[in-house]
Design a protein around this motif. Structure first.
Motif, PDB file in Angstrom:
ATOM      1  N   ASN A  87      13.235   3.376   7.640  1.00 53.61           N
ATOM      2  CA  ASN A  87      13.942   3.217   6.370  1.00 53.61           C
ATOM      3  C   ASN A  87      12.912   2.971   5.282  1.00 53.61           C
ATOM      4  OD1 ASN A  87      13.818   0.213   5.656  1.00 53.61           O
ATOM      5  ND2 ASN A  87      14.502   0.163   7.790  1.00 53.61           N
ATOM      6  N   PRO A  88      13.275   3.165   4.026  1.00 54.07           N
ATOM      7  CA  PRO A  88      12.295   3.074   2.934  1.00 54.07           C
ATOM      8  C   PRO A  88      11.572   1.735   2.830  1.00 54.07           C
ATOM      9  CG  PRO A  88      14.256   4.200   2.166  1.00 54.07           C
ATOM     10  CD  PRO A  88      14.564   3.674   3.549  1.00 54.07           C
ATOM     11  N   SER A  89      12.133   0.666   3.383  1.00 55.79           N
ATOM     12  CA  SER A  89      11.447  -0.631   3.310  1.00 55.79           C
ATOM     13  C   SER A  89      10.171  -0.644   4.145  1.00 55.79           C
ATOM     14  CB  SER A  89      12.376  -1.762   3.753  1.00 55.79           C
ATOM     15  OG  SER A  89      12.593  -1.715   5.145  1.00 55.79           O
ATOM     16  N   MET A  90       9.986   0.341   5.018  1.00 56.11           N
ATOM     17  CA  MET A  90       8.798   0.413   5.872  1.00 56.11           C
ATOM     18  C   MET A  90       7.593   1.013   5.138  1.00 56.11           C
ATOM     19  SD  MET A  90      10.617   1.674   9.343  1.00 56.11           S
ATOM     20  CE  MET A  90      11.457   0.544  10.426  1.00 56.11           C
ATOM     21  N   MET A  91       7.835   1.586   3.967  1.00 58.36           N
ATOM     22  CA  MET A  91       6.746   2.197   3.200  1.00 58.36           C
ATOM     23  C   MET A  91       5.862   1.122   2.585  1.00 58.36           C
ATOM     24  SD  MET A  91       8.460   5.413   1.182  1.00 58.36           S
ATOM     25  CE  MET A  91       9.735   4.505   0.335  1.00 58.36           C
ATOM     26  N   SER A  92       4.624   1.488   2.304  1.00 64.67           N
ATOM     27  CA  SER A  92       3.724   0.590   1.605  1.00 64.67           C
ATOM     28  C   SER A  92       4.224   0.402   0.170  1.00 64.67           C
ATOM     29  CB  SER A  92       2.304   1.165   1.582  1.00 64.67           C
ATOM     30  OG  SER A  92       2.268   2.310   0.731  1.00 64.67           O
ATOM     31  N   GLU A  93       3.741  -0.622  -0.468  1.00 70.21           N
ATOM     32  CA  GLU A  93       4.118  -0.871  -1.865  1.00 70.21           C
ATOM     33  C   GLU A  93       3.755   0.334  -2.732  1.00 70.21           C
ATOM     34  OE1 GLU A  93       2.996  -3.989  -5.434  1.00 70.21           O
ATOM     35  OE2 GLU A  93       2.805  -4.652  -3.361  1.00 70.21           O
ATOM     36  N   GLU A  94       2.578   0.910  -2.475  1.00 73.64           N
ATOM     37  CA  GLU A  94       2.130   2.092  -3.235  1.00 73.64           C
ATOM     38  C   GLU A  94       3.114   3.252  -3.070  1.00 73.64           C
ATOM     39  OE1 GLU A  94      -1.255   5.544  -2.798  1.00 73.64           O
ATOM     40  OE2 GLU A  94      -1.797   3.524  -2.164  1.00 73.64           O
ATOM     41  N   ALA A  95       3.544   3.498  -1.838  1.00 67.53           N
ATOM     42  CA  ALA A  95       4.476   4.600  -1.576  1.00 67.53           C
ATOM     43  C   ALA A  95       5.822   4.340  -2.249  1.00 67.53           C
ATOM     44  CB  ALA A  95       4.657   4.796  -0.076  1.00 67.53           C
ATOM     45  N   ARG A  96       6.299   3.096  -2.191  1.00 68.31           N
ATOM     46  CA  ARG A  96       7.580   2.779  -2.828  1.00 68.31           C
ATOM     47  C   ARG A  96       7.498   2.980  -4.333  1.00 68.31           C
ATOM     48  NH1 ARG A  96       7.625  -1.366   0.942  1.00 68.31           N
ATOM     49  NH2 ARG A  96       7.083  -2.941  -0.587  1.00 68.31           N
ATOM     50  N   LYS A  97       6.369   2.626  -4.923  1.00 69.39           N
ATOM     51  CA  LYS A  97       6.199   2.843  -6.363  1.00 69.39           C
ATOM     52  C   LYS A  97       6.245   4.320  -6.705  1.00 69.39           C
ATOM     53  CE  LYS A  97       3.532  -1.281  -7.532  1.00 69.39           C
ATOM     54  NZ  LYS A  97       2.201  -1.800  -7.835  1.00 69.39           N
ATOM     55  N   ARG A  98       5.549   5.119  -5.889  1.00 72.23           N
ATOM     56  CA  ARG A  98       5.494   6.565  -6.173  1.00 72.23           C
ATOM     57  C   ARG A  98       6.828   7.263  -5.948  1.00 72.23           C
ATOM     58  NH1 ARG A  98       0.528   9.517  -3.555  1.00 72.23           N
ATOM     59  NH2 ARG A  98       1.648  11.235  -4.489  1.00 72.23           N
ATOM     60  N   LEU A  99       7.535   6.871  -4.901  1.00 71.40           N
ATOM     61  CA  LEU A  99       8.761   7.572  -4.551  1.00 71.40           C
ATOM     62  C   LEU A  99      10.023   6.972  -5.144  1.00 71.40           C
ATOM     63  CD1 LEU A  99       8.156   8.448  -0.808  1.00 71.40           C
ATOM     64  CD2 LEU A  99       7.945   9.942  -2.785  1.00 71.40           C
ATOM     65  N   LEU A 100      10.050   5.662  -5.256  1.00 72.61           N
ATOM     66  CA  LEU A 100      11.272   4.994  -5.672  1.00 72.61           C
ATOM     67  C   LEU A 100      11.168   4.364  -7.054  1.00 72.61           C
ATOM     68  CD1 LEU A 100      11.980   3.178  -2.272  1.00 72.61           C
ATOM     69  CD2 LEU A 100      12.844   5.411  -3.034  1.00 72.61           C
ATOM     70  N   GLY A 101       9.964   4.400  -7.625  1.00 72.46           N
ATOM     71  CA  GLY A 101       9.772   3.807  -8.943  1.00 72.46           C
ATOM     72  C   GLY A 101       9.877   2.289  -8.937  1.00 72.46           C
TER      73      GLY A 101
END
Length: 102
Positions: A87-101
């Motif tokens: 699930n998206p919570s498993m992404m790194s902070e950097e990835a969440r910023k890039r994909l989810l804003g």
């Protein structure tokens, strides 16, 4: 004798494996669940993908194997698991910023 691979070596190589649908590497996406390296530099990567029906299963498995063989892995086994589900919570902070804003 070849250099003994470390988990850091493997992770560094996996940063170069890009999920082409998402455009980010499998490490920052949180796809890598486990790495085992034996004394002969045989590597097992336990990983997941966003969904079991992901069309990139074979290309990603092949890319993982190729990247690890480039750094000295002898045999590479890529085990895909679906539990726990990604699930998206498993992404790194950097990835969440890039994909989810976030």
């Amino acid at each position: 004798m070849a250099k003994k691979l470390t988990k850091k070596d493997v992770i560094d190589a996996l940063y170069n494996v890009i999920d082409m649908e998402i455009g980010l590497d499998i490490v920052n996406l949180g796809f890598v669940y486990g790495i085992d390296i034996d004394d002969d530099n045989n590597v097992k990567v336990v990983m997941t993908l966003t969904t079991p029906g992901c069309p990139l299963v074979a290309p990603l498995q092949e890319d993982v194997a190729n990247r690890l063989k480039e750094i000295g892995a002898n045999d590479v086994q890529v085990e895909l698991v679906w539990d726990p589900p990604w699930n998206p919570s498993m992404m790194s902070e950097e990835a969440r910023k890039r994909l989810l804003g976030e």
